[in-house]
Design a protein around this motif. Structure first.
Motif, PDB file in Angstrom:
ATOM      1  N   LEU A  32       0.854  -1.188   0.000  1.00  0.00           N
ATOM      2  CA  LEU A  32       0.000   0.000   0.000  1.00  0.00           C
ATOM      3  C   LEU A  32       0.887   1.234   0.000  1.00  0.00           C
ATOM      4  O   LEU A  32       2.088   1.155   0.303  1.00  0.00           O
ATOM      5  N   LEU A  33       0.313   2.364  -0.343  1.00  0.00           N
ATOM      6  CA  LEU A  33       0.990   3.647  -0.199  1.00  0.00           C
ATOM      7  C   LEU A  33       0.547   4.269   1.121  1.00  0.00           C
ATOM      8  O   LEU A  33      -0.623   4.201   1.481  1.00  0.00           O
ATOM      9  N   GLY A 127       7.898  -3.591  -2.676  1.00  0.00           N
ATOM     10  CA  GLY A 127       8.383  -2.641  -1.675  1.00  0.00           C
ATOM     11  C   GLY A 127       8.649  -1.252  -2.217  1.00  0.00           C
ATOM     12  O   GLY A 127       9.253  -0.422  -1.538  1.00  0.00           O
ATOM     13  N   GLN A 128       8.185  -0.978  -3.452  1.00  0.00           N
ATOM     14  CA  GLN A 128       8.414   0.332  -4.058  1.00  0.00           C
ATOM     15  C   GLN A 128       7.163   0.803  -4.790  1.00  0.00           C
ATOM     16  O   GLN A 128       6.219   0.048  -4.987  1.00  0.00           O
ATOM     17  N   PHE A 129       7.174   2.080  -5.183  1.00  0.00           N
ATOM     18  CA  PHE A 129       6.095   2.649  -5.985  1.00  0.00           C
ATOM     19  C   PHE A 129       6.717   3.565  -7.028  1.00  0.00           C
ATOM     20  O   PHE A 129       7.881   3.961  -6.914  1.00  0.00           O
ATOM     21  N   VAL A 160      10.706   4.165  -6.110  1.00  0.00           N
ATOM     22  CA  VAL A 160      11.333   4.474  -4.826  1.00  0.00           C
ATOM     23  C   VAL A 160      10.520   3.834  -3.709  1.00  0.00           C
ATOM     24  O   VAL A 160       9.395   3.390  -3.924  1.00  0.00           O
ATOM     25  N   SER A 161      11.086   3.779  -2.518  1.00  0.00           N
ATOM     26  CA  SER A 161      10.342   3.268  -1.361  1.00  0.00           C
ATOM     27  C   SER A 161       9.816   4.396  -0.494  1.00  0.00           C
ATOM     28  O   SER A 161       8.939   4.192   0.343  1.00  0.00           O
ATOM     29  N   SER A 162      10.338   5.625  -0.690  1.00  0.00           N
ATOM     30  CA  SER A 162       9.820   6.786   0.037  1.00  0.00           C
ATOM     31  C   SER A 162      10.154   8.062  -0.721  1.00  0.00           C
ATOM     32  O   SER A 162      11.109   8.102  -1.510  1.00  0.00           O
ATOM     33  N   TYR A 163       9.358   9.105  -0.460  1.00  0.00           N
ATOM     34  CA  TYR A 163       9.545  10.401  -1.123  1.00  0.00           C
ATOM     35  C   TYR A 163       9.098  11.459  -0.130  1.00  0.00           C
ATOM     36  O   TYR A 163       7.989  11.382   0.400  1.00  0.00           O
ATOM     37  N   ILE A 190       5.643  10.257   1.592  1.00  0.00           N
ATOM     38  CA  ILE A 190       4.969   9.165   0.921  1.00  0.00           C
ATOM     39  C   ILE A 190       5.903   7.966   1.040  1.00  0.00           C
ATOM     40  O   ILE A 190       7.074   8.049   0.696  1.00  0.00           O
ATOM     41  N   GLU A 191       5.394   6.858   1.531  1.00  0.00           N
ATOM     42  CA  GLU A 191       6.247   5.676   1.674  1.00  0.00           C
ATOM     43  C   GLU A 191       5.459   4.410   1.342  1.00  0.00           C
ATOM     44  O   GLU A 191       4.229   4.400   1.343  1.00  0.00           O
ATOM     45  N   CYS A 192       6.217   3.364   1.069  1.00  0.00           N
ATOM     46  CA  CYS A 192       5.597   2.087   0.767  1.00  0.00           C
ATOM     47  C   CYS A 192       5.363   1.327   2.063  1.00  0.00           C
ATOM     48  O   CYS A 192       6.272   1.159   2.877  1.00  0.00           O
TER      49      CYS A 192
END
Length: 201
Positions: A32-33, A127-129, A160-163, A190-192
């Motif tokens: 999920l995000l 584990g990423q988006f 990425v896994s976070s932003y 924003i993270e996974c």
């Protein structure tokens, strides 16, 4: 089960009819995000199964909600909104200020039935988006890019896994199908949430 804002997700990720999935009973875990807005312990967290969008995405959604239903009226509403749309600016984690027309964090490759955001294929549990950015540019170029999403897609996008970034002014955002807003000078992460949701089918 697909309903409300889960329809895009089901259409792009479903592997078999729901009744067959229930009968088969094979459970898989998908990412999920997670979006956090605020500081430390006060940071509110929300989850999305498909995407989180800033810029054009929520602005269009707000105007469609206000307008009349029907394909022609919706198209006119979108055109009117686009003509008045202004970009937004954020401060990224490296301290740089950047101006965008659209910034979308996607857990699926498609949205709104016709737009292909990335070439992500079966990446629901990696584990990423994907991060899809439309840096600020003339409106005619934004229209060309939007047309590309509905015809050939945008191709590979960075994963990425976070932003992280900080808002400079209050801005709306769309989390799956729901429009919300975040205040000015607010840290946003924003993270996974890896393998957070158990699902069938």
């Amino acid at each position: 089960m697909a309903a409300g804002n889960a329809n895009d997700h089901r259409r792009t990720t479903g592997t078999q009819p729901l009744e067959e999935a229930i009968a088969g009973g094979a459970v898989r875990h998908i990412d999920l995000l997670r979006i956090r807005t605020g500081h430390g312990e006060d940071a509110a967290a929300e989850y999305a199964h498909s995407y989180i969008g800033f810029g054009l995405t929520p602005v269009m959604a707000i105007d469609l909600e206000k307008g009349s239903k029907g394909a022609l009226k919706e198209m006119l509403s979108v055109m009117r909104t686009f003509s008045k749309f202004k970009p937004f600016q954020i401060r990224q984690s490296d301290g740089r200020h950047r101006k965008f027309d659209s910034l979308v964090f996607a857990n699926i490759a498609e949205m709104a039935k016709y737009a292909t955001l990335s070439e992500a294929d079966d990446k629901l549990a990696d584990g990423q988006f994907e991060v899809i950015t439309f840096p600020h540019r003339p409106k005619w170029r934004v229209l060309l890019t939007a047309l590309r999403t509905t015809t050939q897609g945008l191709g590979d996008q960075p994963s990425v896994s976070s932003y992280r970034f900080t808002t400079l002014k209050p801005i709306p955002y769309q989390i799956d199908g729901e429009v919300k807003s975040v205040d000015h000078k607010t840290p946003v992460t924003i993270e996974c949430a890896a393998a957070a949701l158990a699902t069938l089918g």
